[in-house]
Design a protein around this motif. Structure first.
Motif, PDB file in Angstrom:
ATOM      1  N   SER A 135      12.624   2.886   3.194  1.00 36.27           N
ATOM      2  CA  SER A 135      13.182   2.358   1.943  1.00 36.27           C
ATOM      3  C   SER A 135      13.116   3.431   0.865  1.00 36.27           C
ATOM      4  O   SER A 135      12.365   3.311  -0.115  1.00 36.27           O
ATOM      5  CB  SER A 135      12.423   1.101   1.492  1.00 36.27           C
ATOM      6  OG  SER A 135      12.480   0.087   2.457  1.00 36.27           O
ATOM      7  N   PRO A 136      13.879   4.524   1.014  1.00 29.86           N
ATOM      8  CA  PRO A 136      13.767   5.639   0.068  1.00 29.86           C
ATOM      9  C   PRO A 136      14.283   5.343  -1.334  1.00 29.86           C
ATOM     10  O   PRO A 136      14.118   6.177  -2.229  1.00 29.86           O
ATOM     11  CB  PRO A 136      14.610   6.734   0.737  1.00 29.86           C
ATOM     12  CG  PRO A 136      15.548   6.011   1.627  1.00 29.86           C
ATOM     13  CD  PRO A 136      14.819   4.799   2.102  1.00 29.86           C
ATOM     14  N   ASP A 137      14.861   4.171  -1.529  1.00 34.24           N
ATOM     15  CA  ASP A 137      15.308   3.827  -2.879  1.00 34.24           C
ATOM     16  C   ASP A 137      14.232   3.078  -3.654  1.00 34.24           C
ATOM     17  O   ASP A 137      14.451   2.680  -4.803  1.00 34.24           O
ATOM     18  CB  ASP A 137      16.590   2.985  -2.819  1.00 34.24           C
ATOM     19  CG  ASP A 137      16.428   1.729  -1.989  1.00 34.24           C
ATOM     20  OD1 ASP A 137      15.494   1.679  -1.150  1.00 34.24           O
ATOM     21  OD2 ASP A 137      17.240   0.798  -2.162  1.00 34.24           O
ATOM     22  N   THR A 138      13.056   2.853  -3.025  1.00 31.62           N
ATOM     23  CA  THR A 138      11.942   2.201  -3.714  1.00 31.62           C
ATOM     24  C   THR A 138      10.709   3.085  -3.595  1.00 31.62           C
ATOM     25  O   THR A 138      10.624   3.958  -2.728  1.00 31.62           O
ATOM     26  CB  THR A 138      11.632   0.819  -3.113  1.00 31.62           C
ATOM     27  OG1 THR A 138      11.331   0.973  -1.714  1.00 31.62           O
ATOM     28  CG2 THR A 138      12.814  -0.116  -3.260  1.00 31.62           C
ATOM     29  N   SER A 139       9.720   2.854  -4.437  1.00 29.07           N
ATOM     30  CA  SER A 139       8.521   3.671  -4.438  1.00 29.07           C
ATOM     31  C   SER A 139       7.676   3.395  -3.197  1.00 29.07           C
ATOM     32  O   SER A 139       7.394   2.237  -2.873  1.00 29.07           O
ATOM     33  CB  SER A 139       7.691   3.393  -5.693  1.00 29.07           C
ATOM     34  OG  SER A 139       6.442   4.053  -5.613  1.00 29.07           O
ATOM     35  N   TYR A 140       7.253   4.457  -2.523  1.00 27.69           N
ATOM     36  CA  TYR A 140       6.405   4.282  -1.344  1.00 27.69           C
ATOM     37  C   TYR A 140       5.001   3.817  -1.734  1.00 27.69           C
ATOM     38  O   TYR A 140       4.223   3.394  -0.871  1.00 27.69           O
ATOM     39  CB  TYR A 140       6.324   5.594  -0.556  1.00 27.69           C
ATOM     40  CG  TYR A 140       5.538   6.681  -1.240  1.00 27.69           C
ATOM     41  CD1 TYR A 140       4.195   6.877  -0.959  1.00 27.69           C
ATOM     42  CD2 TYR A 140       6.132   7.502  -2.185  1.00 27.69           C
ATOM     43  CE1 TYR A 140       3.467   7.861  -1.603  1.00 27.69           C
ATOM     44  CE2 TYR A 140       5.421   8.494  -2.831  1.00 27.69           C
ATOM     45  CZ  TYR A 140       4.083   8.669  -2.540  1.00 27.69           C
ATOM     46  OH  TYR A 140       3.363   9.639  -3.177  1.00 27.69           O
ATOM     47  N   THR A 141       4.655   3.883  -3.019  1.00 26.21           N
ATOM     48  CA  THR A 141       3.355   3.386  -3.464  1.00 26.21           C
ATOM     49  C   THR A 141       3.381   1.901  -3.794  1.00 26.21           C
ATOM     50  O   THR A 141       2.355   1.325  -4.130  1.00 26.21           O
ATOM     51  CB  THR A 141       2.872   4.159  -4.698  1.00 26.21           C
ATOM     52  OG1 THR A 141       3.785   3.961  -5.772  1.00 26.21           O
ATOM     53  CG2 THR A 141       2.763   5.646  -4.393  1.00 26.21           C
ATOM     54  N   LYS A 142       4.555   1.294  -3.706  1.00 27.43           N
ATOM     55  CA  LYS A 142       4.680  -0.156  -3.858  1.00 27.43           C
ATOM     56  C   LYS A 142       5.416  -0.672  -2.637  1.00 27.43           C
ATOM     57  O   LYS A 142       6.635  -0.798  -2.623  1.00 27.43           O
ATOM     58  CB  LYS A 142       5.425  -0.511  -5.145  1.00 27.43           C
ATOM     59  CG  LYS A 142       4.657  -0.173  -6.406  1.00 27.43           C
ATOM     60  CD  LYS A 142       5.392  -0.656  -7.651  1.00 27.43           C
ATOM     61  CE  LYS A 142       4.580  -0.377  -8.913  1.00 27.43           C
ATOM     62  NZ  LYS A 142       5.276  -0.842 -10.139  1.00 27.43           N
ATOM     63  N   THR A 143       4.646  -0.941  -1.598  1.00 31.36           N
ATOM     64  CA  THR A 143       5.205  -1.257  -0.295  1.00 31.36           C
ATOM     65  C   THR A 143       4.677  -2.596   0.202  1.00 31.36           C
ATOM     66  O   THR A 143       3.539  -2.968  -0.116  1.00 31.36           O
ATOM     67  CB  THR A 143       4.839  -0.160   0.714  1.00 31.36           C
ATOM     68  OG1 THR A 143       5.223  -0.565   2.028  1.00 31.36           O
ATOM     69  CG2 THR A 143       3.345   0.106   0.724  1.00 31.36           C
ATOM     70  N   PRO A 144       5.453  -3.327   0.985  1.00 29.31           N
ATOM     71  CA  PRO A 144       4.937  -4.577   1.560  1.00 29.31           C
ATOM     72  C   PRO A 144       3.957  -4.347   2.705  1.00 29.31           C
ATOM     73  O   PRO A 144       3.329  -5.292   3.165  1.00 29.31           O
ATOM     74  CB  PRO A 144       6.203  -5.270   2.076  1.00 29.31           C
ATOM     75  CG  PRO A 144       7.170  -4.163   2.344  1.00 29.31           C
ATOM     76  CD  PRO A 144       6.884  -3.128   1.282  1.00 29.31           C
ATOM     77  N   TYR A 145       3.802  -3.090   3.146  1.00 32.23           N
ATOM     78  CA  TYR A 145       2.974  -2.805   4.315  1.00 32.23           C
ATOM     79  C   TYR A 145       1.555  -2.419   3.900  1.00 32.23           C
ATOM     80  O   TYR A 145       1.367  -1.415   3.193  1.00 32.23           O
ATOM     81  CB  TYR A 145       3.595  -1.677   5.141  1.00 32.23           C
ATOM     82  CG  TYR A 145       4.967  -2.009   5.651  1.00 32.23           C
ATOM     83  CD1 TYR A 145       5.130  -2.837   6.758  1.00 32.23           C
ATOM     84  CD2 TYR A 145       6.107  -1.518   5.017  1.00 32.23           C
ATOM     85  CE1 TYR A 145       6.395  -3.156   7.228  1.00 32.23           C
ATOM     86  CE2 TYR A 145       7.374  -1.839   5.482  1.00 32.23           C
ATOM     87  CZ  TYR A 145       7.514  -2.651   6.582  1.00 32.23           C
ATOM     88  OH  TYR A 145       8.768  -2.978   7.038  1.00 32.23           O
ATOM     89  N   PRO A 146       0.542  -3.167   4.330  1.00 32.75           N
ATOM     90  CA  PRO A 146      -0.849  -2.791   4.044  1.00 32.75           C
ATOM     91  C   PRO A 146      -1.266  -1.626   4.939  1.00 32.75           C
ATOM     92  O   PRO A 146      -1.340  -1.749   6.158  1.00 32.75           O
ATOM     93  CB  PRO A 146      -1.635  -4.069   4.373  1.00 32.75           C
ATOM     94  CG  PRO A 146      -0.774  -4.822   5.333  1.00 32.75           C
ATOM     95  CD  PRO A 146       0.649  -4.455   5.034  1.00 32.75           C
ATOM     96  N   THR A 147      -1.537  -0.472   4.335  1.00 31.86           N
ATOM     97  CA  THR A 147      -1.796   0.731   5.121  1.00 31.86           C
ATOM     98  C   THR A 147      -3.221   0.793   5.682  1.00 31.86           C
ATOM     99  O   THR A 147      -3.458   1.452   6.693  1.00 31.86           O
ATOM    100  CB  THR A 147      -1.518   1.981   4.273  1.00 31.86           C
ATOM    101  OG1 THR A 147      -2.133   1.818   2.993  1.00 31.86           O
ATOM    102  CG2 THR A 147      -0.036   2.173   4.076  1.00 31.86           C
ATOM    103  N   THR A 148      -4.176   0.165   5.039  1.00 34.56           N
ATOM    104  CA  THR A 148      -5.504  -0.073   5.614  1.00 34.56           C
ATOM    105  C   THR A 148      -6.101   1.152   6.291  1.00 34.56           C
ATOM    106  O   THR A 148      -6.097   1.268   7.503  1.00 34.56           O
ATOM    107  CB  THR A 148      -5.449  -1.245   6.615  1.00 34.56           C
ATOM    108  OG1 THR A 148      -4.752  -2.337   6.045  1.00 34.56           O
ATOM    109  CG2 THR A 148      -6.850  -1.687   6.988  1.00 34.56           C
ATOM    110  N   GLU A 149      -6.593   2.072   5.538  1.00 36.65           N
ATOM    111  CA  GLU A 149      -7.319   3.253   5.995  1.00 36.65           C
ATOM    112  C   GLU A 149      -6.417   4.358   6.513  1.00 36.65           C
ATOM    113  O   GLU A 149      -6.890   5.441   6.835  1.00 36.65           O
ATOM    114  CB  GLU A 149      -8.387   2.887   7.037  1.00 36.65           C
ATOM    115  CG  GLU A 149      -9.538   2.118   6.418  1.00 36.65           C
ATOM    116  CD  GLU A 149     -10.413   1.412   7.426  1.00 36.65           C
ATOM    117  OE1 GLU A 149     -10.079   1.381   8.614  1.00 36.65           O
ATOM    118  OE2 GLU A 149     -11.444   0.871   7.011  1.00 36.65           O
TER     119      GLU A 149
END
Length: 730
Positions: free
Chosen positions: A459-473
């Protein structure tokens, strides 16, 4: 004798003739209560000297973990058969937790302290030797309409680990619900239907089902139809509803009760089929589709670069499938082959899927010895106050894969099974198995790529720091961090090759000789497009000149410079340069792992009651996991370099008339020689750094963007740990 007396005697004999056959039946139908139980005593010893609890590992705040102590559990098993149609089961069970023998019965304690290491004494159930009611269920077999109904506790292992799996949270039967089971056509068709009360501790966004949980539930149905001896088909469906009380803006009239609004919904459907082509060939396949919808007001709408949640935020749908082919000795030479193709969608969500103790894939996956990013298995060890938790040795053995990011390794010891998420995995596995007399051989080759190979979460049109995916470590370090399924930039491939052998040597009672060789080659280019580099070319000219703030935007207003800031110019001794290497190359975050593991061991039945084995494993991991420009996402100990780990394991089992003793002792030792690349000035640890990070004053390292310390010195590890247990059944 008078006629009156004769009449009385005749009536008594007649009554006896009628009642005597009934008496045993009455006795037989009378309720019967059986009481049994188990005592389980555990001894832990390790040179990490942790004593937070009687478990090696947990990530739950306040629960504690440790490698030292002695403790005992008691489990009373109750079984009452009320009739041929009704049975009642239950358990009364204590838990180790912080119930050390040194608590001396759990008295005393300070309730104002955090409850770790038994400090709360009698004021907290984690340390006061409490006993809890668990596993209560009533089982009804009416003989009509249904085969059985189980009302109460269950582990729900009757279902499918991709959809509703065996659920363990401390115990395997903590889940409660209603399970109806039935069949038809001489059991050619079977079905199971259930309503499970949703676990409020973890079964929803942010590991919670919200404030109102009493009506939250998971509903499931599955059926299987054996069409013939060669073909069977089946289906499974589950629906999870987590609701909250509607706000007054939605429902302000309490006269007719209060409405509910959905907080989280999750539906999963699957079809399965098995085809037996012959005695030599079996084919099984399954296909699943999931739908999940988390309300953006009642739950997090997005996560940052280190978000924790067992489900994705927002609304998502995705598919997963698995196909297994078994060739059972087709050449009649003792050689069988198992084949598996699989794909688990990046957005596949099944909140009630198995979290542990279920292996949904054929591959061994990654080894549990390297379970966290850092060299010593410290998840956030780049900061002070983050100990290793499970210790340098990790868990023993390989990993089990589960189809969820809601992975549960809590309250385990180092000798127990270890689970890792397989969300996003796709590929195939070939598993040959050969047996001939006392020789058993097996192998594996797996190729894994990932549905999560994307740039900026696709989703390069949105910020990767506001993502629906919990990156968890996040995904850095030697192994696959067990809860990590997502990272913002990924271009990853994995090759796994394994060979195992076991041979029984005809000497004495028979000596078991066993060995294993394993190789993993894993690459991840992470950012693979220069548009995502944080700064424009020439932003950091080098030498003593400071970097310019020339952000590179991959979309208007969006740049990876939000995470990968430029370094300061520093001077250490006669060296002046950058505090870390500027992130100016696509190779700065590349990952390459060449991993080798070799095991050799032997076991022997020393007596009818005692079996013992000893094994040695050598781990070699050559890892390049980004350089100081990447810094393992600024959060973790960097693990780039050369890992040389050795593990000597002694196991023993002794069984004597209802009592079982077990022992596993491990000596893990090795070195880590870091290699973080070049382009930066080495710093020297002062007294405060040495105190915070357990390094020597004057040792080499560098400070990252968050002021965390990464040592550049070769590290030597020397860890001892042991677990012994006694299990007595009565």
């Amino acid at each position: 004798m008078s006629k009156k007396s004769l009449r009385r005697s005749a009536l008594a004999l007649a009554a006896s003739a009628v009642l005597l056959p009934v008496a045993p039946a009455i006795a037989q139908d009378a309720p019967k209560l059986q009481i049994g139980g188990t005592t389980y005593t555990k001894w832990l010893y390790g040179n990490l000297r942790e004593q937070g609890a009687m478990y090696n590992f947990t990530t739950i705040p306040g629960e504690g973990y440790g490698d030292n102590g002695q403790g005992t559990e008691l489990e009373l098993l109750l079984n009452a058969r009320l009739s041929s149609q009704v049975e009642v089961k239950g358990r009364i069970h204590s838990r180790f937790s912080q119930n050390f023998w040194t608590n001396f019965g759990g008295f005393g304690g300070d309730p104002s302290k955090p409850c770790v290491s038994g400090d709360c004494g009698e004021f907290d159930p984690r340390s006061n030797q409490y006993i809890k009611l668990r596993g209560v269920a009533v089982i009804i077999t009416p003989g009509y309409l249904i085969d059985s109904a189980t009302i109460g506790a269950n582990d729900f292992g009757q279902f499918d680990p991709y959809v509703i799996g065996r659920i363990r949270y401390i115990d395997r039967d903590n889940a409660h619900g209603i399970l109806l089971q039935g069949s038809a056509f001489d059991r050619k068709i079977t079905w199971d239907a259930t309503r499970i009360s949703l676990p409020r501790l973890w079964a929803g966004p942010s590991f919670s089902t919200g404030l109102f949980h009493a009506a939250d539930a998971a509903y499931g149905f599955q059926t299987k139809w054996a069409l013939s001896d060669a073909l069977d088909v089946g289906g499974i469906f589950s629906y999870v509803r987590d609701a909250e009380i509607a706000p007054t803006t939605v429902d302000n009239n309490m006269d007719d009760g209060r409405d509910l609004v959905p907080r989280f919904r999750n539906g999963v459907g699957g079809v399965k089929a098995g085809l037996r082509l012959s005695d030599k060939v079996d084919i099984r396949g399954s296909l699943y589709h999931s739908y999940s919808n988390a309300d953006p007001v009642l739950t997090p709408a997005d996560f940052g670069l280190n978000g924790y949640s067992p489900v994705i935020a927002g609304r998502h749908e995705d598919n997963s499938f698995k196909v297994d082919v078994t060739l059972s000795d087709p050449l009649d030479i003792g050689l069988s082959v198992n084949l598996q193709g699989f794909s688990i969608g990046s957005d596949y969500v099944a909140i009630m899927a198995a979290r542990r103790e279920s292996d949904v894939l054929l591959t061994e996956g990654h080894d549990a010895s390297f379970a966290f990013p850092g060299p010593s298995n410290a998840s956030y060890g780049v900061f002070n106050g983050n100990p290793t938790r499970i210790g340098y040795g990790g868990w023993t053995g390989e990993s089990q894969q589960v189809a969820t990011i809601n992975v549960d390794n809590e309250f385990t010891d180092f000798d127990e099974p270890f689970a890792e998420t397989a969300i996003g995995w796709k590929g195939f596995t070939v598993n040959p198995v050969y047996g001939n007399g006392g020789l058993d051989l097996s192998g594996e080759y797996s190729y894994i790529t990932y549905n999560t190979n994307w740039q900026a979460y696709d989703s390069p049109d949105t910020s990767y720091t506001k993502t629906p995916y919990p990156t968890t470590e996040l995904d850095s370090g030697v192994g696959h961090n067990f809860r990590t399924a997502f990272q913002p930039f990924q271009d990853k491939k994995t090759h796994i090759a394994v060979l195992k052998a076991r041979y029984v040597l005809d000497f004495g009672r028979g000596i078991d000789i066993f060995g294993k060789a394993k190789f993993i080659h894993e690459t991840d280019k992470r950012i693979n497009d220069s548009r995502f580099l944080p700064y424009k070319a020439g932003a950091c000219p080098g030498g003593t000149e400071a970097c310019a703030d020339l952000k590179n935007e991959y979309s208007p207003g969006l740049s990876t410079a939000d995470t990968f800031g430029n370094p300061n110019v520093i001077t250490v001794g006669d060296q002046t340069g950058y505090q870390w290497k500027p992130f100016d190359s696509l190779s700065d975050d590349d990952r390459l792992l060449r991993y080798y593991a070799f095991t050799a061991g032997a076991g022997y039945q020393l007596s009818d009651d005692l079996y013992a084995s000893v094994s040695y494993t050598k781990y070699l991991a050559d890892l390049f996991d980004g350089n100081t420009a990447f810094q393992a996402y600024n959060l973790h100990e960097m693990a780039s370099g050369y890992h040389n780990k050795n593990s000597v394991v002694v196991r023993a089992k002794y069984i004597l008339a209802g009592v079982e003793f077990g022992l596993e002792g491990q000596y893990a030792f090795g070195t880590f020689d870091p290699d973080f690349g070049s382009g930066f000035v080495e710093q020297i640890a002062d007294e405060q750094t040495a105190k915070d990070h357990n390094v020597k004053v004057g040792s080499r390292g560098f400070r990252n963007r968050f002021s965390g310390w990464n040592s550049l010195e070769t590290r030597e590890f020397d860890h001892i740990r042991a677990k012994a247990f006694m299990k007595a059944q009565f």
